[in-house]
Each structure stands twice: as structure tokens, then as C-alpha cells.
Motif scaffolding. Structure first.
Motif, short mmCIF file in Angstrom:
data_model
loop_
_atom_site.label_atom_id
_atom_site.label_comp_id
_atom_site.label_asym_id
_atom_site.label_seq_id
_atom_site.Cartn_x
_atom_site.Cartn_y
_atom_site.Cartn_z
N UNK A 157 17.85 -43.13 -20.59
CA UNK A 157 17.09 -42.06 -20.08
C UNK A 157 17.66 -40.88 -19.91
N UNK A 158 18.80 -40.98 -19.33
CA UNK A 158 19.60 -39.76 -19.05
C UNK A 158 20.18 -39.04 -20.39
N UNK A 159 20.38 -39.90 -21.38
CA UNK A 159 20.84 -39.24 -23.01
C UNK A 159 19.45 -38.60 -23.48
N UNK A 160 18.40 -39.32 -23.32
CA UNK A 160 17.18 -38.81 -23.73
C UNK A 160 16.24 -37.54 -23.33
N UNK A 161 16.49 -37.65 -21.80
CA UNK A 161 15.93 -36.48 -21.38
C UNK A 161 15.92 -35.09 -21.53
N UNK A 162 17.29 -34.91 -22.00
CA UNK A 162 17.55 -33.43 -22.42
C UNK A 162 17.39 -32.97 -23.75
N UNK A 163 17.02 -33.86 -24.64
CA UNK A 163 16.84 -33.48 -26.01
C UNK A 163 15.49 -34.07 -26.61
N UNK A 164 14.99 -35.33 -26.11
CA UNK A 164 14.00 -35.58 -27.09
C UNK A 164 12.56 -34.88 -27.14
N UNK A 165 12.48 -34.27 -25.97
CA UNK A 165 11.06 -33.64 -25.95
C UNK A 165 10.98 -32.42 -27.14
N UNK A 166 11.80 -31.52 -27.09
CA UNK A 166 11.78 -30.72 -28.41
C UNK A 166 11.73 -31.30 -29.72
N UNK A 167 12.39 -32.34 -29.96
CA UNK A 167 12.56 -33.02 -31.23
C UNK A 167 11.13 -33.63 -31.38
N UNK A 168 10.65 -34.24 -30.44
CA UNK A 168 9.70 -34.92 -30.53
C UNK A 168 8.17 -33.96 -30.92
N UNK A 169 8.27 -33.01 -30.08
CA UNK A 169 6.89 -32.00 -30.32
C UNK A 169 7.26 -31.54 -31.70
N UNK A 170 8.20 -31.24 -32.16
CA UNK A 170 8.45 -30.77 -33.64
C UNK A 170 8.14 -31.59 -34.64
N UNK A 171 8.51 -32.97 -34.41
CA UNK A 171 7.94 -34.04 -35.40
C UNK A 171 6.48 -33.99 -35.29
N UNK A 172 5.67 -34.09 -34.00
CA UNK A 172 4.47 -34.22 -33.79
C UNK A 172 3.72 -32.94 -34.59
N UNK A 173 4.22 -31.78 -34.32
CA UNK A 173 3.64 -30.51 -35.09
C UNK A 173 3.69 -30.66 -36.73
N UNK A 174 4.78 -31.33 -37.34
CA UNK A 174 4.92 -31.44 -38.52
C UNK A 174 3.97 -32.72 -39.04
N UNK A 175 3.49 -33.36 -38.20
CA UNK A 175 2.64 -34.45 -38.61
C UNK A 175 3.13 -35.80 -38.63
N UNK A 176 4.09 -35.97 -37.96
CA UNK A 176 4.75 -37.45 -37.84
C UNK A 176 3.91 -38.18 -36.56
#
Length: 161
Positions: A47-66
Motif C-alpha cells: 500500500x505504501x508503494x502504490x499510494x503515491x503513483x497508482x492513482x494517476x496511472x490508473x486514471x490515465x489508463x481508464x481514460x484511454x479505455x482500459x
């Protein structure tokens, strides 16, 4: 009030009274106890490793249709892999060195290295101390090998580069 006195034969539970899960042939109770004990540590590290970076990448992937599964496979797991490798190596080294759970819940033969080292070290025969040192050195070598494997896996991960 009468005191109850029992002989050692009457007060002891026979080996058949224990479920086969405890001290059974598959070390089930020991594995479940270590999994329960270390799950909070692994979850905290991941959780400590994911909390800082995953939100931006996840939103970007969702906007691209993933979809959800694609984002899990291509975003979450690659970002969590280094934390899983490190926490897995730390957990392995910790469980390799701790003896109390395997001594209490595990079977008596074959003994884990940590249980054997403690038993040999506490033996009344001082000649067994050399064997205890050899067993402990073997455990240290296994821990160092696990650390080396973990760092080799980290260097191969895409996040490390």
C-alpha cells in the motif's frame, strides 16, 4: 474444596487428540499462522508503494479505455511487483529465523533449521554447540541467497530501471 491431583498419564492429552492440521504432515497450522502474521506487513509495504503513483496511472489508463482487469494487469501489478518482492524476501528471512511457531505448531521431524539450532544450542552437551553454529550458518546462507535472488529480481523489473 478438594484439590484435584492427576498423574502425568491422566492429565496429558494423547497425540491422537490433536487435529492433524496441527503437527500434521503438511505443516498447515504453521503456514497459516505465518501467513496471518505477515499479511499486515506485506499489505502495508504494498500500500505504501502504490499510494503515491497508482492513482494517476490508473486514471490515465481508464481514460484511454482500459477496463478493470486490464488496469489491474498493466498498472497495479507492475507497480506493486517491487514491493511484493522486497516484502516477500523480508518475510522469508524472518520466518526462516523464527522458531517459536514451528516449535509449537509443527511436527517434530523433520525439524526446521531454526528449531534445530535452538535445540542444539540449549543442549546440555556442549559439543552440540558446534552443530548449532553450523545450522545457524546454513540459515544465514539461505537468508543471504534469498536476498540475492530478491535483488536480482528487482533489477529485472521495469520499475527499477
Amino acid at each position: 474444596m478438594p484439590t484435584r491431583v492427576c498423574s502425568p498419564e491422566r492429565c496429558r492429552s494423547p497425540p491422537d487428540a490433536w487435529p492433524s492440521f496441527v503437527a500434521g504432515p503438511w505443516w498447515g497450522a504453521v503456514v497459516f499462522e505465518y501467513a496471518w502474521k505477515e499479511s499486515a506487513f506485506v499489505a502495508l509495504v504494498v500500500a505504501g508503494a502504490l499510494i503515491t503513483r497508482v492513482v494517476d496511472y490508473d486514471e490515465t489508463a481508464a481514460l484511454l479505455g482500459a477496463g478493470r482487469r486490464t488496469r489491474l494487469r498493466l498498472v497495479w501489478l507492475p507497480l506493486a511487483t517491487p514491493a511484493l518482492i522486497i516484502s516477500g524476501a523480508i518475510t522469508f528471512v524472518y520466518t526462516l529465523g523464527s522458531y517459536e511457531v514451528a516449535w509449537l505448531l509443527g511436527r517434530t521431524y523433520p525439524e526446521p533449521l531454526s528449531v534445530m539450532a535452538v535445540r542444539l544450542y540449549n543442549d546440555a552437551n556442549l559439543a552440540a554447540r558446534d552443530e548449532a553454529a553450523a545450522v545457524a550458518l546454513t540459515a544465514v546462507a539461505l537468508a543471504a541467497a534469498a536476498g540475492g535472488i530478491a535483488f536480482a529480481l528487482l533489477r529485472r523489473s521495469a520499475v527499477w530501471r
